[in-house]
Design a protein around this motif. Structure first.
Motif, short mmCIF file in Angstrom:
data_model
loop_
_atom_site.label_atom_id
_atom_site.label_comp_id
_atom_site.label_asym_id
_atom_site.label_seq_id
_atom_site.Cartn_x
_atom_site.Cartn_y
_atom_site.Cartn_z
N ARG A 136 31.38 -44.65 -16.49
CA ARG A 136 32.11 -45.55 -15.61
C ARG A 136 33.37 -46.05 -16.32
N GLU B 79 38.20 -50.02 -11.80
CA GLU B 79 37.32 -50.47 -12.87
C GLU B 79 35.86 -50.55 -12.39
N GLY B 80 34.96 -50.00 -13.18
CA GLY B 80 33.55 -49.96 -12.84
C GLY B 80 33.12 -48.74 -12.07
N THR C 146 32.79 -44.48 -11.19
CA THR C 146 32.69 -43.15 -11.79
C THR C 146 33.85 -42.29 -11.28
N TYR D 189 28.34 -48.78 -19.59
CA TYR D 189 29.35 -48.13 -18.75
C TYR D 189 29.82 -46.82 -19.38
N ASN D 190 29.98 -46.80 -20.71
CA ASN D 190 30.32 -45.54 -21.37
C ASN D 190 29.24 -44.50 -21.11
N GLN E 252 35.77 -48.54 -17.62
CA GLN E 252 35.56 -49.95 -17.94
C GLN E 252 36.80 -50.80 -17.74
N ILE F 248 32.13 -55.73 -20.89
CA ILE F 248 30.81 -55.13 -21.01
C ILE F 248 30.38 -55.16 -22.48
#
Length: 228
Positions: free
Chosen positions: A21, A92-93, A95, A16-17, A23, A28
């Motif tokens: 995105r 969350e999750g 972009t 995700y980093n 988090q 994750i």
């Protein structure tokens, strides 16, 4: 008594980093680069800080980063849910483009340093309060010549530092975000001094150029030549 030194360490990189995105509290794991960062960062941190006590957020990316350092120190990792990342609710999750598309006004407010309404996010004041409470509680179990290492998350650490320095978590934005497996070092002030902690160093890492650090262990390898 209380610890003389507090080190706040951010976790290693995740998928995700890498994809930019948000988090929040989604659990994750570290990716390949993040595991390498955790190992390299642990060695660098050990050179300047040997913790008496290591405490981590319960999210796996923080626990595994803490484990890399703890194995070198020979100390256990304690877990505290209060050290989790800030919850960003519905975002969350996502972009930045996805947040802007679904919540344009709220996204603009957030970029200005405000609190987005209607997405279910924790407020900055709430996060700072739980982080400071947890950090100081663990620090108070140590002596003045001992060090506490806390492994947590980017937004949570910035808010913890703000709170430990006695600043307004709701409106003060003077702490820059931290890179993966970088740390901040606070030292206890003299008895009776205000604030009770002083920021000695911020966003310190293993010494790699940032582009190399973000690219990972194989970034400097030349591609194999193609056969004719």
């Amino acid at each position: 008594m209380t610890a003389g030194t507090i080190v706040l360490l951010r976790h290693g990189r995740t998928a995700y980093n890498a994809a930019l995105r948000l988090q929040g509290q989604i659990d994750i794991p570290l990716d390949e680069v993040g595991r390498w960062q955790a190992a390299e960062g642990a060695s660098a941190l050990l050179a300047s800080h040997r913790a008496t006590r290591i405490v981590s957020s319960d999210l796996v990316r923080a626990v595994d980063t803490a484990g890399a350092y703890a194995r070198l120190v020979g100390a256990p990792v304690e877990v505290d849910v209060r050290l989790r990342e800030r919850s960003f609710g519905d975002w969350e999750g996502l972009t930045a483009d996805e947040m802007a598309a679904g919540w344009p006004a709220e996204r603009d407010e957030w970029r200005r340093g405000g609190e987005p309404q209607g997405i279910g996010a924790e407020t900055k004041v709430e996060v700072a309060a739980r982080m400071v409470e947890a950090v100081l509680e663990h620090a108070e179990r140590l002596q003045g010549d001992e060090s506490l290492v806390v492994v947590s998350h980017g937004a949570a650490i910035s808010l913890a530092i703000t709170g430990l320095l006695g600043l307004d978590a709701a409106g003060w934005r003077g702490i820059s975000g931290m890179h993966n497996v970088h740390w901040s070092h606070l030292h206890r002030s003299a008895p009776g001094a205000v604030p009770g902690w002083r920021l000695v160093a911020h966003n310190v890492g293993a010494g790699y150029p940032l582009d190399r650090w973000q690219a990972g262990p194989h970034a400097d390898l030349e591609p194999e030549p193609k056969s004719a």
